[in-house]
Write a protein that holds these residues in place. Structure first.
Motif, mmCIF file in Angstrom:
data_model
loop_
_atom_site.group_PDB
_atom_site.id
_atom_site.type_symbol
_atom_site.label_atom_id
_atom_site.label_comp_id
_atom_site.label_asym_id
_atom_site.label_seq_id
_atom_site.Cartn_x
_atom_site.Cartn_y
_atom_site.Cartn_z
ATOM 1 N N ASN A 1 0.808 -1.220 0.000
ATOM 2 C CA ASN A 1 0.000 0.000 0.000
ATOM 3 C C ASN A 1 0.841 1.270 0.000
ATOM 4 N N PHE A 2 2.168 1.138 -0.141
ATOM 5 C CA PHE A 2 3.038 2.303 -0.261
ATOM 6 C C PHE A 2 3.223 2.632 -1.739
ATOM 7 N N LEU B 1 -0.608 4.301 6.717
ATOM 8 C CA LEU B 1 -0.323 3.185 5.814
ATOM 9 C C LEU B 1 0.248 1.997 6.584
ATOM 10 N N GLU C 1 -2.563 0.296 8.399
ATOM 11 C CA GLU C 1 -3.368 -0.530 7.497
ATOM 12 C C GLU C 1 -2.716 -1.892 7.304
#
Length: 303
Positions: free
Chosen positions: A103-104, A265, A268
């Motif tokens: 998700n980066f 992030l 998450e």
């Protein structure tokens, strides 16, 4: 940092977390999980006082708080950097690291110094399934304990001392931990169970302590802590919720610190394995909610 002997040639450096040291007879040493950048100077100072030069860096896994200094010791001292196979694969290049940090953005991968320091294309890999490794002439037993990371592994020195990385945490850390990180919950729980069967004289836990004798009771405490957090997460779903709403509910209920988009992030990534495990186990159902992935109470919840 103070160099403390555990048994024979096996030591650790006592700091914010524990860095393992195995002394060789010629003034060289092996480092285990040399930590984040803030530990670099204290580690070098302690090794200098002891007259030790790192010949190898062995990682239980590739997380930055264990691996960030590895490339530095490789470049300055010529120390071999050794990781379990899947951990080495993650840090081969920017693309493989991005694949792990799903998700980066690639821009964050390329512009964040801490993430760039993880990339180590010449790291030596311990092949999957291999239970023995030799680094600088030192034979090590490799105990595969995946879960916290894809190929997290423990290393047992010739002194029968286990560097256990993050597969378990001490009681003090457990008490204060908000939600322990895992990559795969099923593997993590199995690895914690596996630790009960080991018969080492001592276990060095990165976060943070040394256990002598049986580690079975601590392993069970770790298991129960994770199961308790899973129950707490599942109980928050009383009606259909998008993933984002579920994450927000957990963050609020557990008072987890955010404060920055990058931290969000990270959170998450922390929380998603809990959601996935609860879905796989039947506590929650994966549903569609107006086009967004969502969860609802599952059959196990109602039963």
């Amino acid at each position: 940092m103070e160099l403390i002997q555990v048994k024979g040639n096996t030591y650790y450096l006592d700091g914010p977390q524990l860095t393992g040291v195995y002394r060789l007879e010629d003034g060289r040493c092996l480092l285990f999980d040399p930590g984040s950048g803030k530990l670099r100077a204290p580690i070098e100072e302690a090794l200098g006082k002891a007259g030790l030069t790192p010949a190898g860096v062995i990682l239980t896994h590739m997380h930055y708080d264990h691996h960030e200094n590895s490339r530095y010791f490789r470049e300055k001292y010529g120390a071999a950097v050794v990781l379990p196979q899947l951990e080495a694969d993650i840090v081969r290049c920017e693309q493989s690291l991005k694949n792990h940090l799903f998700n980066f953005t690639m821009g964050l991968i390329r512009s964040t110094k801490r993430l760039q320091s993880l990339i180590c294309p010449d790291a030596q890999a311990i092949p999957l399934g291999q239970t023995q490794a030799e680094v600088a002439g030192v034979p090590l037993e490799v105990v595969r304990t995946p879960g916290h990371a894809p190929d997290h592994s423990c290393f047992i020195t010739p002194d029968n001392v286990c560097f256990a990385g993050d597969v378990l945490m001490t009681q003090d850390i457990l008490k204060d931990s908000m939600i322990p990180f895992v990559f795969d919950m099923t593997d993590d729980l199995a690895s914690k169970e596996k630790m009960k069967a080991l018969s080492c004289d001592a276990y060095i836990l990165s976060h943070k302590g040394v256990v002598t004798g049986s580690i079975a009771a601590l392993a069970e405490e770790n298991i129960q802590r994770v199961l308790g957090q899973l129950r707490a997460c599942a109980a928050l779903v009383q009606a259909p919720m998008t993933y984002s709403a579920f994450y927000a509910a957990i963050i609020q209920a557990m008072d987890l610190p955010v404060g920055h988009p990058a931290r969000a992030l990270h959170l998450e990534r922390y929380l998603r394995p809990y959601v996935e495990y609860l879905i796989d186990r039947g506590d929650l159902m994966l549903i569609d909610l107006d086009g967004a992935p969502a969860v609802a109470p599952g059959e196990a919840f109602h039963g």
